[in-house]
Design a protein around this motif. Sequence first.
Motif, PDB file in Angstrom:
ATOM      1  N   TYR A 140       0.847  -1.194   0.000  1.00 27.19           N
ATOM      2  CA  TYR A 140       0.000   0.000   0.000  1.00 27.19           C
ATOM      3  C   TYR A 140       0.883   1.245   0.000  1.00 27.19           C
ATOM      4  CZ  TYR A 140       1.045  -0.086   5.030  1.00 27.19           C
ATOM      5  OH  TYR A 140       1.688  -0.109   6.251  1.00 27.19           O
ATOM      6  N   ASP A 150       2.334  -4.975   3.395  1.00 24.39           N
ATOM      7  CA  ASP A 150       1.305  -5.165   4.409  1.00 24.39           C
ATOM      8  C   ASP A 150       1.441  -6.573   5.000  1.00 24.39           C
ATOM      9  OD1 ASP A 150      -0.959  -5.447   5.949  1.00 24.39           O
ATOM     10  OD2 ASP A 150      -2.340  -4.657   4.436  1.00 24.39           O
ATOM     11  N   LYS A 181       1.712   3.609   9.122  1.00 23.78           N
ATOM     12  CA  LYS A 181       1.736   2.204   8.712  1.00 23.78           C
ATOM     13  C   LYS A 181       0.507   1.472   9.242  1.00 23.78           C
ATOM     14  CE  LYS A 181       5.777   0.884  10.292  1.00 23.78           C
ATOM     15  NZ  LYS A 181       6.992   0.055  10.473  1.00 23.78           N
ATOM     16  N   ARG A 182       0.059   0.484   8.482  1.00 23.09           N
ATOM     17  CA  ARG A 182      -1.088  -0.313   8.909  1.00 23.09           C
ATOM     18  C   ARG A 182      -0.730  -1.264  10.047  1.00 23.09           C
ATOM     19  NH1 ARG A 182      -3.492  -2.223   2.971  1.00 23.09           N
ATOM     20  NH2 ARG A 182      -4.042  -0.128   2.210  1.00 23.09           N
ATOM     21  N   ASN A 183       0.488  -1.784  10.001  1.00 22.62           N
ATOM     22  CA  ASN A 183       0.939  -2.750  10.999  1.00 22.62           C
ATOM     23  C   ASN A 183       2.333  -2.367  11.490  1.00 22.62           C
ATOM     24  OD1 ASN A 183      -1.287  -4.831  10.339  1.00 22.62           O
ATOM     25  ND2 ASN A 183      -0.254  -4.578   8.359  1.00 22.62           N
TER      26      ASN A 183
END
Length: 470
Positions: A140, A150, A181-183
Amino acid sequence: MEIYNTLTRKKEIFEPREDLPTGQAGKKVQMFVCGPTVYDYIHIGNARTFVIFDVVAKYLRYKGYEVNYIQNITDIDNKIIERAEKEGVDSLEYAKKYTEIFKEDMKTLGVTSPEYKNATDHIPEVIKQVQTLLGKGNAYVIDGDGIYFDLSTFSDYGKLSGRTALMADDAVSRIDDSNKKRNKGDFAIWKFKQHNDPSWSAPFGDGRPGWHIEDTAITEKYFGPQYDIHGGGQDLIFPHHEAEIAQQESASGLKPFVKYWMHTGFLVNKDEKMSKSLGNFMMLRKALEKWPKEALRFYLLSNNYRNSLDYSNKSIKAAQAAAQRIRELRNKTALIGSIDNLGGTLVGVAEKTEQLFVDAMDNDFNIPEALSALFNFIEIANKIFADKTIGKKDVMPIIKILNLYDTALGIVPHDTQYHDRPAEIQEIIDQRQKSRENRDYTMADQLRDKLKNLGYEVEDTAYGPLVTKK
């Protein structure tokens, strides 16, 4: 032949993925090892990894395998950019300078087996892999920052190290920072252009590769999506090698990305890993100025490759003594032609030594055991020299063993850094060694003093006396 596989945490029978074309002996091996980030001279801790995998490649070739061994050179990275800016030079030129220095040092150290591939020569391959990961939903975009992998899309993350993305904030991880960041453990696969940083045009935005993706882009180009052996230091297992697995297995859909993972132990200085960040290292270039390459290689190979290796002057002096003993045997062999006795004692000993060498190396590259076999051979050879039962039939067995260890391990001296000693000095050294073997330490001390008066220092090591001219 067995290799310890970090992925399965056990020794496995080595079976490469692809046979050579019909009618050719042996098998084809594809091997990749993580190379240096060229922002400075490398230290001898780095060199240990490169010497060990040089031996792995050379031994596999000795066994009849066709080895395609590639090592990357990271010539674009934050550290390079920061150093270049500090010195006021172009970062790509700065990296080019240290790339050439690295190659020179490797050549001097006798590391000749890999084919080097620069990250900046493989930007199209990086872009292609980034596009694939974006298209498959594994990556992403963070505007103004970069493109991130991701980790929530890859359930196998951590299978190599036994760690998880939730452990990504410790000191060894080098995970890219971003509060968007997503994670927690997500890592950059492409960094958008910032200021005057080097950058390349890409359909998703100008920029440069992330650290992890350059390796998978390179190996996919030359090996395809899967290959045989991936090597590197233990500090690269997490997150670097985990990231490589996540990228390549997500992009291709094929598992396993690599069949055998091999990792080398650290060089330690007073119980700490040797590293530039800790400032407890010695540059390889300085070490090569101080010690002969064969002694340095012997030292770096003297412990099991998966274990740590202590850095000390005592250990390196022992390696110097070992290299001296090897050279002394080579020099003595040149004199056998003038001896009338036909000899032949060493024929069977050499055959046994070669078998011991193969058995040791086939057991997960047990180099210390292979070295033990060599020094047992040297001890027997020196005894028949002393007994004057040596002869012409012993020449080829000695040459065969020395060539074997030189070809596979690169520890047989050939250069002028090991100076020949006068015959009378060598005779005193031999007399002293015999006195020590007979536990006549009083005589041994007297002979040491005699050598000192003649201008020679003697230091006893596990491999025999290290004799140096004052």
